[in-house]
Design a protein around this motif. Structure first.
Motif, mmCIF file in Angstrom:
data_model
loop_
_atom_site.group_PDB
_atom_site.id
_atom_site.type_symbol
_atom_site.label_atom_id
_atom_site.label_comp_id
_atom_site.label_asym_id
_atom_site.label_seq_id
_atom_site.Cartn_x
_atom_site.Cartn_y
_atom_site.Cartn_z
ATOM 1 N N SER A 1 0.812 -1.221 0.000
ATOM 2 C CA SER A 1 0.000 0.000 0.000
ATOM 3 C C SER A 1 0.842 1.265 0.000
ATOM 4 C CB SER A 1 -0.925 0.009 1.213
ATOM 5 O OG SER A 1 -0.169 0.026 2.416
ATOM 6 N N LYS A 2 2.175 1.117 0.145
ATOM 7 C CA LYS A 2 3.101 2.252 0.239
ATOM 8 C C LYS A 2 2.719 3.174 1.406
ATOM 9 C CE LYS A 2 5.902 1.404 -3.185
ATOM 10 N NZ LYS A 2 5.982 2.287 -4.321
ATOM 11 N N THR A 3 2.283 2.570 2.497
ATOM 12 C CA THR A 3 1.964 3.325 3.702
ATOM 13 C C THR A 3 2.932 2.948 4.820
ATOM 14 O OG1 THR A 3 0.358 1.659 4.435
ATOM 15 C CG2 THR A 3 -0.473 3.512 3.115
ATOM 16 N N PHE A 4 2.997 3.766 5.847
ATOM 17 C CA PHE A 4 3.907 3.494 6.950
ATOM 18 C C PHE A 4 3.294 3.975 8.267
ATOM 19 C CE2 PHE A 4 4.742 7.934 6.220
ATOM 20 C CZ PHE A 4 5.017 8.446 7.484
ATOM 21 N N GLU A 5 3.854 3.457 9.356
ATOM 22 C CA GLU A 5 3.563 3.950 10.702
ATOM 23 C C GLU A 5 4.888 4.173 11.413
ATOM 24 O OE1 GLU A 5 -0.391 2.376 12.688
ATOM 25 O OE2 GLU A 5 0.850 0.697 12.009
ATOM 26 N N HIS A 6 4.928 5.198 12.229
ATOM 27 C CA HIS A 6 6.100 5.440 13.071
ATOM 28 C C HIS A 6 5.641 5.413 14.523
ATOM 29 C CE1 HIS A 6 9.151 8.335 14.993
ATOM 30 N NE2 HIS A 6 9.690 7.134 14.908
ATOM 31 N N LYS A 7 6.270 4.539 15.327
ATOM 32 C CA LYS A 7 5.917 4.402 16.735
ATOM 33 C C LYS A 7 7.177 4.556 17.568
ATOM 34 C CE LYS A 7 2.095 1.247 15.689
ATOM 35 N NZ LYS A 7 1.504 -0.091 15.931
ATOM 36 N N TYR A 8 7.141 5.538 18.453
ATOM 37 C CA TYR A 8 8.320 5.859 19.266
ATOM 38 C C TYR A 8 7.892 5.970 20.725
ATOM 39 C CZ TYR A 8 12.411 8.554 20.875
ATOM 40 O OH TYR A 8 13.525 8.997 21.550
ATOM 41 N N ASN A 9 8.253 4.964 21.518
ATOM 42 C CA ASN A 9 7.963 4.963 22.954
ATOM 43 C C ASN A 9 9.244 5.343 23.684
ATOM 44 O OD1 ASN A 9 5.573 3.886 22.053
ATOM 45 N ND2 ASN A 9 6.006 1.815 22.723
ATOM 46 N N TYR B 1 4.684 6.674 1.758
ATOM 47 C CA TYR B 1 6.121 6.796 1.521
ATOM 48 C C TYR B 1 6.465 6.396 0.091
ATOM 49 C CZ TYR B 1 6.946 1.727 1.598
ATOM 50 O OH TYR B 1 6.956 0.393 1.289
ATOM 51 N N GLU B 2 7.662 6.793 -0.312
ATOM 52 C CA GLU B 2 8.231 6.317 -1.566
ATOM 53 C C GLU B 2 9.745 6.273 -1.421
ATOM 54 O OE1 GLU B 2 7.767 8.756 -5.002
ATOM 55 O OE2 GLU B 2 7.880 10.639 -3.863
ATOM 56 N N ILE B 3 10.375 5.436 -2.237
ATOM 57 C CA ILE B 3 11.823 5.278 -2.196
ATOM 58 C C ILE B 3 12.392 5.740 -3.529
ATOM 59 C CG2 ILE B 3 13.729 3.639 -1.977
ATOM 60 C CD1 ILE B 3 11.820 1.872 -0.339
ATOM 61 N N LYS B 4 13.302 6.704 -3.472
ATOM 62 C CA LYS B 4 13.940 7.211 -4.678
ATOM 63 C C LYS B 4 15.398 7.537 -4.373
ATOM 64 C CE LYS B 4 11.339 10.731 -5.698
ATOM 65 N NZ LYS B 4 10.717 11.871 -6.449
ATOM 66 N N ARG B 5 16.269 7.014 -5.225
ATOM 67 C CA ARG B 5 17.686 7.361 -5.152
ATOM 68 C C ARG B 5 18.250 7.170 -3.739
ATOM 69 N NH1 ARG B 5 17.665 12.961 -8.715
ATOM 70 N NH2 ARG B 5 16.892 12.009 -10.667
ATOM 71 N N ASN B 6 18.024 5.991 -3.194
ATOM 72 C CA ASN B 6 18.546 5.646 -1.870
ATOM 73 C C ASN B 6 18.049 6.572 -0.770
ATOM 74 O OD1 ASN B 6 20.037 3.502 -2.926
ATOM 75 N ND2 ASN B 6 21.802 4.815 -3.333
ATOM 76 N N ARG B 7 16.859 7.112 -0.973
ATOM 77 C CA ARG B 7 16.225 7.931 0.065
ATOM 78 C C ARG B 7 14.818 7.412 0.315
ATOM 79 N NH1 ARG B 7 19.715 10.995 2.758
ATOM 80 N NH2 ARG B 7 17.981 12.333 3.400
ATOM 81 N N LEU B 8 14.435 7.400 1.579
ATOM 82 C CA LEU B 8 13.075 7.046 1.964
ATOM 83 C C LEU B 8 12.337 8.334 2.292
ATOM 84 C CD1 LEU B 8 10.874 4.973 2.809
ATOM 85 C CD2 LEU B 8 11.885 5.013 5.106
ATOM 86 N N PHE B 9 11.318 8.668 1.493
ATOM 87 C CA PHE B 9 10.559 9.903 1.673
ATOM 88 C C PHE B 9 9.242 9.576 2.393
ATOM 89 C CE2 PHE B 9 13.360 10.651 -1.882
ATOM 90 C CZ PHE B 9 13.821 11.945 -1.668
ATOM 91 N N LEU B 10 9.075 10.138 3.563
ATOM 92 C CA LEU B 10 7.884 9.914 4.382
ATOM 93 C C LEU B 10 7.013 11.159 4.358
ATOM 94 C CD1 LEU B 10 9.729 8.376 7.457
ATOM 95 C CD2 LEU B 10 8.573 7.118 5.642
ATOM 96 N N ARG B 11 5.753 10.980 4.019
ATOM 97 C CA ARG B 11 4.790 12.083 4.027
ATOM 98 C C ARG B 11 3.745 11.786 5.101
ATOM 99 N NH1 ARG B 11 5.876 11.035 -1.382
ATOM 100 N NH2 ARG B 11 6.818 12.793 -2.535
ATOM 101 N N PHE B 12 3.841 12.469 6.213
ATOM 102 C CA PHE B 12 2.946 12.240 7.343
ATOM 103 C C PHE B 12 1.601 12.908 7.086
ATOM 104 C CE2 PHE B 12 7.064 11.427 9.047
ATOM 105 C CZ PHE B 12 6.884 10.562 10.121
ATOM 106 N N GLY B 13 0.521 12.140 7.272
ATOM 107 C CA GLY B 13 -0.820 12.682 7.101
ATOM 108 C C GLY B 13 -1.425 13.062 8.442
ATOM 109 N N ASP B 14 -2.744 12.900 8.564
ATOM 110 C CA ASP B 14 -3.443 13.197 9.816
ATOM 111 C C ASP B 14 -3.289 11.991 10.741
ATOM 112 O OD1 ASP B 14 -5.038 13.973 11.878
ATOM 113 O OD2 ASP B 14 -6.888 14.140 10.725
#
Length: 228
Positions: free
Chosen positions: A53-61, A74-87
């Protein structure tokens, strides 16, 4: 003839491209890929990537009890992981729910309301209707309201206080409505939400490298390793 320097650059680019393709294939071969931060025995910091689905979650305890949560695409381009945080708060807010239970066969003369509010004890649980207050039982917090109070009113509206805010609830088909459950989770004292911004991390050899997002030394990159 290519010079040795040019050949070296070409070989390096081909090698990096091969690694990128290999890792991308690994990503898409799994349902969820989990990256966890190195040296995090006192806390938990993870990225969960869903290649389909090209979706992600970030969980930091954190080690002091804070919970950071973010989700998006998210998407991966040129050895970079681009994260676009929504609501990121939207899904968690769904824990605040009003559930109505109807029974067309076993009708009752009393409407029972259960209010679960992490900020209030049973002594303050109540329902208000036409300036009249109905309080919950001190043992279980259940509010009992005679349906005769709503006589000749097609869709009466009751009110209650949830997490310090006044909410209104419309009661439809009151004769068949037997039970209402109101749940309010005080998410704002638990979670810090990462919403509506972008973040990118370097992505190489099943490792993520981030800038100083996590209270570490500014001179040290934060590294995330893929979990097996």
């Amino acid at each position: 003839m290519y010079s040795s320097r040019i050949l070296s650059l070409i070989m390096k680019k081909q090698f990096l491209f091969s690694i990128f393709v290999f890792i991308s294939m690994q990503l898409f071969a799994q349902d969820t890929l989990v990256f966890s931060q190195e040296n995090s025995s006192m806390f938990s910091n993870r990225y969960f990537l869903n290649p389909e689905s090209k979706t992600f979650e970030h969980k930091y305890n954190t080690d002091d009890g804070q919970l950071w949560y973010g989700e998006g695409n998210y998407e991966i381009k040129r050895n970079r992981l681009f994260l676009r945080f929504g609501d990121s708060e939207k899904a968690i807010k769904s824990d605040n729910q009003i559930t109505k239970i109807y029974d067309r066969v076993n009708k009752t003369d009393t409407l029972i309301v259960q209010i679960i509010d992490t900020q209030e004890d049973f002594a303050f649980v109540h329902i208000k209707y036409n300036e009249e207050y109905f309080y919950g039982d001190l043992d279980n917090g259940l509010v009992k309201i005679p349906k005769s109070k709503f006589k000749d009113i097609e869709n009466p509206i009751v009110q209650t206080s949830l997490q310090g805010s006044l909410i209104s609830i419309e009661l439809t088909e009151i004769s068949e409505l037997n039970f209402i459950k109101i749940t309010g989770i005080d998410i704002n004292t638990i979670y810090h939400f990462e919403s509506n911004f972008k973040r990118n991390l370097s992505f190489k050899k099943n490792k993520l490298k981030s800038k100083d997002f996590y209270n570490t030394s500014k001179k040290k990159k934060v590294i995330f390793i893929v979990e097996e």
